[in-house]
Design a protein around this motif. Structure first.
Motif, mmCIF file in Angstrom:
data_model
loop_
_atom_site.group_PDB
_atom_site.id
_atom_site.type_symbol
_atom_site.label_atom_id
_atom_site.label_comp_id
_atom_site.label_asym_id
_atom_site.label_seq_id
_atom_site.Cartn_x
_atom_site.Cartn_y
_atom_site.Cartn_z
ATOM 1 N N ALA A 194 0.836 -1.202 0.000
ATOM 2 C CA ALA A 194 0.000 0.000 0.000
ATOM 3 C C ALA A 194 0.869 1.249 0.000
ATOM 4 C CB ALA A 194 -0.927 -0.003 1.210
ATOM 5 N N GLN A 195 1.992 1.200 0.732
ATOM 6 C CA GLN A 195 2.926 2.324 0.748
ATOM 7 C C GLN A 195 3.444 2.618 -0.657
ATOM 8 O OE1 GLN A 195 4.254 4.268 3.589
ATOM 9 N NE2 GLN A 195 4.743 5.456 1.782
ATOM 10 N N LEU A 196 3.528 1.583 -1.481
ATOM 11 C CA LEU A 196 4.010 1.728 -2.861
ATOM 12 C C LEU A 196 2.865 1.934 -3.852
ATOM 13 C CD1 LEU A 196 6.726 -1.081 -2.822
ATOM 14 C CD2 LEU A 196 7.028 1.362 -2.430
ATOM 15 N N ARG A 197 1.685 2.275 -3.329
ATOM 16 C CA ARG A 197 0.507 2.590 -4.142
ATOM 17 C C ARG A 197 0.121 1.433 -5.064
ATOM 18 N NH1 ARG A 197 1.681 8.163 -6.968
ATOM 19 N NH2 ARG A 197 3.712 7.182 -7.314
ATOM 20 N N HIS A 198 0.448 0.215 -4.653
ATOM 21 C CA HIS A 198 0.125 -0.984 -5.441
ATOM 22 C C HIS A 198 0.631 -0.862 -6.877
ATOM 23 C CE1 HIS A 198 -2.994 -0.734 -2.230
ATOM 24 N NE2 HIS A 198 -2.544 -1.955 -2.026
ATOM 25 N N ASN A 199 1.801 -0.264 -7.012
ATOM 26 C CA ASN A 199 2.390 0.007 -8.325
ATOM 27 C C ASN A 199 3.561 -0.931 -8.565
ATOM 28 O OD1 ASN A 199 3.999 1.140 -10.448
ATOM 29 N ND2 ASN A 199 2.951 3.095 -10.139
ATOM 30 N N PRO A 200 3.474 -1.827 -9.575
ATOM 31 C CA PRO A 200 4.569 -2.772 -9.830
ATOM 32 C C PRO A 200 5.891 -2.084 -10.149
ATOM 33 C CG PRO A 200 2.583 -3.430 -11.009
ATOM 34 C CD PRO A 200 2.318 -2.068 -10.466
ATOM 35 N N LEU A 201 5.847 -0.922 -10.808
ATOM 36 C CA LEU A 201 7.086 -0.215 -11.131
ATOM 37 C C LEU A 201 7.743 0.325 -9.862
ATOM 38 C CD1 LEU A 201 6.099 1.726 -14.390
ATOM 39 C CD2 LEU A 201 7.463 -0.370 -14.163
ATOM 40 N N LEU A 202 6.920 0.855 -8.943
ATOM 41 C CA LEU A 202 7.475 1.313 -7.670
ATOM 42 C C LEU A 202 8.035 0.144 -6.861
ATOM 43 C CD1 LEU A 202 4.956 4.034 -6.425
ATOM 44 C CD2 LEU A 202 7.273 4.368 -7.281
ATOM 45 N N LEU A 203 7.371 -1.009 -6.957
ATOM 46 C CA LEU A 203 7.880 -2.193 -6.274
ATOM 47 C C LEU A 203 9.247 -2.579 -6.824
ATOM 48 C CD1 LEU A 203 7.510 -4.661 -4.376
ATOM 49 C CD2 LEU A 203 6.411 -5.823 -6.315
ATOM 50 N N ALA A 204 9.365 -2.608 -8.158
ATOM 51 C CA ALA A 204 10.642 -2.966 -8.775
ATOM 52 C C ALA A 204 11.730 -1.967 -8.393
ATOM 53 C CB ALA A 204 10.493 -3.024 -10.292
ATOM 54 N N GLY A 205 11.379 -0.673 -8.382
ATOM 55 C CA GLY A 205 12.348 0.339 -7.998
ATOM 56 C C GLY A 205 12.772 0.223 -6.549
ATOM 57 N N VAL A 228 12.720 -2.556 -4.649
ATOM 58 C CA VAL A 228 13.555 -3.748 -4.492
ATOM 59 C C VAL A 228 14.969 -3.471 -5.004
ATOM 60 C CG1 VAL A 228 13.902 -6.113 -5.307
ATOM 61 C CG2 VAL A 228 11.639 -5.387 -4.525
ATOM 62 N N SER A 229 15.066 -2.819 -6.159
ATOM 63 C CA SER A 229 16.385 -2.492 -6.703
ATOM 64 C C SER A 229 17.133 -1.530 -5.790
ATOM 65 C CB SER A 229 16.237 -1.866 -8.103
ATOM 66 O OG SER A 229 15.600 -2.757 -8.988
ATOM 67 N N GLY A 230 16.410 -0.543 -5.260
ATOM 68 C CA GLY A 230 17.041 0.420 -4.365
ATOM 69 C C GLY A 230 17.539 -0.223 -3.081
ATOM 70 N N LEU A 231 16.711 -1.087 -2.482
ATOM 71 C CA LEU A 231 17.144 -1.794 -1.279
ATOM 72 C C LEU A 231 18.389 -2.631 -1.543
ATOM 73 C CD1 LEU A 231 13.704 -2.961 0.203
ATOM 74 C CD2 LEU A 231 15.340 -1.416 1.300
ATOM 75 N N LEU A 284 13.107 -6.553 2.389
ATOM 76 C CA LEU A 284 12.894 -6.706 0.948
ATOM 77 C C LEU A 284 11.936 -7.860 0.678
ATOM 78 C CD1 LEU A 284 15.695 -6.606 -1.755
ATOM 79 C CD2 LEU A 284 13.958 -8.372 -1.805
ATOM 80 N N LEU A 285 12.150 -8.979 1.353
ATOM 81 C CA LEU A 285 11.271 -10.134 1.169
ATOM 82 C C LEU A 285 9.858 -9.837 1.669
ATOM 83 C CD1 LEU A 285 13.640 -13.061 2.253
ATOM 84 C CD2 LEU A 285 13.099 -12.306 -0.069
ATOM 85 N N MET A 286 9.748 -9.120 2.773
ATOM 86 C CA MET A 286 8.429 -8.753 3.294
ATOM 87 C C MET A 286 7.676 -7.879 2.297
ATOM 88 S SD MET A 286 9.418 -7.767 7.224
ATOM 89 C CE MET A 286 10.409 -8.857 8.239
ATOM 90 N N THR A 287 8.383 -6.962 1.658
ATOM 91 C CA THR A 287 7.759 -6.069 0.676
ATOM 92 C C THR A 287 7.261 -6.850 -0.526
ATOM 93 O OG1 THR A 287 9.200 -4.259 1.395
ATOM 94 C CG2 THR A 287 8.125 -4.024 -0.748
ATOM 95 N N VAL A 288 8.079 -7.768 -1.013
ATOM 96 C CA VAL A 288 7.658 -8.602 -2.140
ATOM 97 C C VAL A 288 6.463 -9.466 -1.738
ATOM 98 C CG1 VAL A 288 8.353 -10.498 -3.655
ATOM 99 C CG2 VAL A 288 9.942 -8.615 -3.199
ATOM 100 N N ASP A 289 6.504 -10.016 -0.531
ATOM 101 C CA ASP A 289 5.389 -10.841 -0.054
ATOM 102 C C ASP A 289 4.108 -10.012 0.053
ATOM 103 O OD1 ASP A 289 4.256 -13.305 1.158
ATOM 104 O OD2 ASP A 289 4.094 -12.024 2.920
ATOM 105 N N SER A 290 4.230 -8.757 0.453
ATOM 106 C CA SER A 290 3.059 -7.878 0.522
ATOM 107 C C SER A 290 2.402 -7.738 -0.843
ATOM 108 C CB SER A 290 3.483 -6.500 1.045
ATOM 109 O OG SER A 290 2.390 -5.622 1.111
#
Length: 397
Positions: free
Chosen positions: A286-297, A299-302, A364-370
């Motif tokens: 939800a923090q990433l606005r359910h946006n796959p691009l923000l998720l990818a960014g 994960v890459s940033g972490l 990172l894993l928790m975020t992907v699991d979310s």
């Protein structure tokens, strides 16, 4: 040739991570400092009336430690507590009444609003009901606090004095979370550290900045600011409701302050990794606005910021690349150095600081699991309710 190219790639990646850490160290509002505590304050001549609103759902396990601390507030003005029983099945409401009979102190009203209608999270529906009842008493301030938060006897007094002295519409303290189990010691300080990195506390209280956040466990809100910002109706979908509240108040022209607490503590235990995992993963996407691009960014940033430094150091030593080893080692050193103050705040040993890359990998894993849970239709599951598509917090920009 191929080996040279691989070493060069490691060097450049390590250099990128080091540059990122130099920027975080100096350019991200000194987020790593832990000296942002309640601002200077003076006591008012006349103490304004305050209503405390406590949403509670199945909180019988923590209520005996937390609720008496609210009822026992040493507040010179008029104050009362509204506990909103959000459909509990463990006797939370009756236990609250029993605690009030046993401990006395501030007046307590226990009510239940029923199930939330479509478009509302359960917590915010409970908060709405509590605020509506509180407004009939004409308070100048509302203290929104969770049922697992224990307050020092002067907590309300100090919050009100800070709000009045600084002209703040929101004064929020990040409650000190429990750090007793092995996993709590490893994960909890990092949780607050990452939050401060996203929302540097110094920027939040500064005039003219867009950065806004609050910590939902302890939010003192000026009643007229709540009306201007349409709290909680304007944020009724939000799972990350504390940050959404601060954004709404600041967008309506209000001033917000957030800092670390000295005597406001969460008594909720998170003894196992599973418990902490659920706490983070239920709202991370939800923090990433359910946006796959923000998720990818993200994960890459972490990976670049937290995982590359130790990996580059190891790869540099193995390949005999001094540049990679030095860049990775310096980035890791800065990372550990910025984490050490948070460990000190949580009274944890300094040697945990170099373990931050491992903890970051868990996050990172928790975020992907979310995200995975969201696309499986489970969304933000919490205490028997699932919010498949909660409203995300607006981007910082």
């Amino acid at each position: 040739m191929g080996e040279t190219a691989r070493v060069s790639a490691v060097v450049w990646t390590a250099a990128g991570s080091l540059l990122a850490w130099l920027w975080l160290l100096l350019g991200q509002g000194f987020f790593w400092r832990t000296d942002v505590r309640l601002p200077r304050r003076r006591e008012p001549d006349v103490w304004p009336p305050v209503c405390v609103v406590v949403p509670a759902r199945d909180e019988a396990a923590v209520l005996p430690e937390a609720l008496p601390s609210l009822l026992g507030q040493d507040y010179p003005g008029r104050a009362e507590v509204f506990l909103v029983d959000d459909g509990s099945t463990d006797g939370t409401g009756e236990l609250a009444r029993e605690l009030a009979r046993r401990h006395g102190g501030l007046p307590l009203t226990v009510v239940s609003p029923g199930e939330p209608p479509a478009g509302w999270t359960g917590k915010l529906w409970a908060v709405r009901h509590g605020i509506a009842l509180a407004r009939a008493r004409g308070p100048e301030y509302l203290l929104l606090t969770d049922a697992d938060i224990a307050h020092g006897p002067d907590s309300l007094r100090e919050l009100v004095a800070a709000a009045g002295s600084g002209g703040f519409d929101v004064v929020s303290q990040m409650a000190r979370l429990r750090v007793e189990s092995l996993w709590e010691r490893l994960v909890v300080p990092a949780f607050v550290y990452f939050f401060a990195q996203l929302y540097p506390f110094r920027r939040i209280g500064r005039r003219g900045t867009r950065t806004a956040a609050a910590a939902g466990g302890c939010v003192l809100l000026r009643a007229d600011a709540a009306v201007r910002a349409r709290i909680p109706d304007a944020i009724r979908h939000a799972v990350i409701d504390d940050v959404a509240l601060a954004r709404a108040v600041k967008s309506a022209g209000g001033r917000v302050w957030l800092g670390l607490a000295d005597r406001v503590d969460s008594v909720r235990p998170y003894p196992q990794l599973h418990d902490l995992w659920r706490m983070v993963s239920r709202s991370a996407y939800a923090q990433l606005r359910h946006n796959p691009l923000l998720l990818a960014g993200t994960v890459s940033g972490l990976a670049l910021v937290y995982l590359v430094p130790p990996a580059a150091l190891a790869a540099g030593v193995a390949a005999g690349s001094t540049a990679a080893a030095v860049a990775g080692g310096l980035a890791w050193l800065i990372m550990a150095g910025t984490y050490a103050p948070m460990l000190r705040y949580y009274r944890q040993p300094w040697w945990q600081a170099p373990l931050l890359p491992f903890t970051a990998f868990l996050y990172l894993l928790m975020t992907v699991d979310s995200a995975v849970q969201h696309y499986r239709g489970r969304g933000a599951a919490w205490k028997g309710r699932t919010y498949a598509r909660p409203q995300a917090v607006p981007d910082e920009g």
